[in-house]
Every structure is written in structure tokens, then in C-alpha cells.
Design a protein around this motif. Sequence first.
Motif, PDB file in Angstrom:
ATOM      1  N   PRO A   3      14.426 -14.013  20.104  1.00  0.00           N
ATOM      2  CA  PRO A   3      13.445 -13.975  19.101  1.00  0.00           C
ATOM      3  C   PRO A   3      12.274 -15.078  19.515  1.00  0.00           C
ATOM      4  O   PRO A   3      12.377 -16.002  20.232  1.00  0.00           O
ATOM      5  N   ILE A   4      11.006 -14.411  19.347  1.00  0.00           N
ATOM      6  CA  ILE A   4       9.934 -15.401  19.818  1.00  0.00           C
ATOM      7  C   ILE A   4       9.249 -15.927  18.432  1.00  0.00           C
ATOM      8  O   ILE A   4       9.315 -15.148  17.493  1.00  0.00           O
ATOM      9  N   VAL A  16       9.244 -11.812  10.850  1.00  0.00           N
ATOM     10  CA  VAL A  16      10.509 -11.578   9.986  1.00  0.00           C
ATOM     11  C   VAL A  16      11.024 -12.996   9.986  1.00  0.00           C
ATOM     12  O   VAL A  16      10.932 -14.153  10.875  1.00  0.00           O
ATOM     13  N   VAL A  17      11.354 -13.153   8.427  1.00  0.00           N
ATOM     14  CA  VAL A  17      11.960 -14.716   8.277  1.00  0.00           C
ATOM     15  C   VAL A  17      13.480 -14.723   9.116  1.00  0.00           C
ATOM     16  O   VAL A  17      14.114 -13.766   8.713  1.00  0.00           O
ATOM     17  N   ALA A  18      13.657 -15.620   9.606  1.00  0.00           N
ATOM     18  CA  ALA A  18      14.983 -15.629  10.440  1.00  0.00           C
ATOM     19  C   ALA A  18      16.120 -16.389   9.758  1.00  0.00           C
ATOM     20  O   ALA A  18      16.986 -16.516  10.229  1.00  0.00           O
ATOM     21  N   LEU A  74       8.565 -13.310  15.707  1.00  0.00           N
ATOM     22  CA  LEU A  74       7.759 -11.918  15.658  1.00  0.00           C
ATOM     23  C   LEU A  74       8.681 -10.698  15.666  1.00  0.00           C
ATOM     24  O   LEU A  74       9.544 -10.551  16.152  1.00  0.00           O
ATOM     25  N   ALA A  75       8.193  -9.621  14.981  1.00  0.00           N
ATOM     26  CA  ALA A  75       8.704  -8.452  14.642  1.00  0.00           C
ATOM     27  C   ALA A  75       7.985  -7.398  15.644  1.00  0.00           C
ATOM     28  O   ALA A  75       6.763  -7.587  15.911  1.00  0.00           O
ATOM     29  N   VAL A  76       8.823  -6.257  16.004  1.00  0.00           N
ATOM     30  CA  VAL A  76       8.189  -5.176  16.691  1.00  0.00           C
ATOM     31  C   VAL A  76       7.303  -4.340  15.803  1.00  0.00           C
ATOM     32  O   VAL A  76       7.779  -4.035  15.017  1.00  0.00           O
ATOM     33  N   GLU A  80       0.166   2.262  16.566  1.00  0.00           N
ATOM     34  CA  GLU A  80      -0.048   3.008  15.373  1.00  0.00           C
ATOM     35  C   GLU A  80       0.246   2.119  14.044  1.00  0.00           C
ATOM     36  O   GLU A  80      -0.541   2.366  13.000  1.00  0.00           O
ATOM     37  N   GLU A  81       1.197   1.532  13.873  1.00  0.00           N
ATOM     38  CA  GLU A  81       1.694   0.652  12.687  1.00  0.00           C
ATOM     39  C   GLU A  81       0.453  -0.371  12.760  1.00  0.00           C
ATOM     40  O   GLU A  81       0.047  -0.782  11.601  1.00  0.00           O
ATOM     41  N   LYS A  82       0.090  -0.870  13.991  1.00  0.00           N
ATOM     42  CA  LYS A  82      -0.829  -2.001  13.865  1.00  0.00           C
ATOM     43  C   LYS A  82      -2.142  -1.437  13.521  1.00  0.00           C
ATOM     44  O   LYS A  82      -2.823  -2.273  12.425  1.00  0.00           O
ATOM     45  N   LYS A  83      -2.532  -0.229  13.683  1.00  0.00           N
ATOM     46  CA  LYS A  83      -3.999   0.199  13.147  1.00  0.00           C
ATOM     47  C   LYS A  83      -3.716   0.473  11.753  1.00  0.00           C
ATOM     48  O   LYS A  83      -4.936   0.280  11.011  1.00  0.00           O
TER      49      LYS A  83
END
Length: 100
Positions: A3-4, A16-18, A74-76, A80-83
Motif C-alpha cells: 500500500p502507498i 481507502v481507509v486502511a 491510495l486506491a486504484v 475514465e474514473e478520474k475524468k
Amino acid sequence: MSPITPNPTRDNGLLVVAEGEHCGKYVRRIHHRYHEDDGNKQALILLAVIRKVDGAADTLTGEQFELGPDSLCLAVETSEEKKLNANLMNSLRANARKRR
């Protein structure tokens, strides 16, 4: 792949809350602030909980809380989702800047 942890001042993407009571929730950064604890400056990130929606813009749940970056990863997110979500946080971030 490990995880980053997000940069509290720059990472505006999907997180994402880890750990802790909010573990597993999807969130986005609204703003950050620094808190001094025993002489150490600690970053806290103000977060908005979001509901992921496949093929459409995510929605805000109205829930907000603060966490340190070590409790997040950070989540993937596809391009397209970013846009689709590019403007989701604009009003929350503008309001946070006004309150500073």
C-alpha cells in the motif's frame, strides 16, 4: 505490491481507509492541516466519504472526518474514473479554503 500512503498536501485521488473504525471506506481529501503533538508536527487530512458508482461519477455521503496519512492508502482509479470524478470535490475544497 504494498500500500502507498498518500501525501497529505497533494494526493487528491481516491483513497481507502486502511485501519480503525472507518476501515474499508472510500474517501477523498478535502484539505489538510498540521497538529502539534508533544512538539512533533503531525499532518491530519480532512476527508469526505464517497460512494463508488461503476460507470458514473461517485457520490458524496455527507460523512466527513480527519485521519493521519498513515491510516490511509491510495486506491486504484482508472483514467475514465478520474475524468468522471474530476469536479466532485470542488465545492468542499472551496469551502475549506474559505474557513482557513
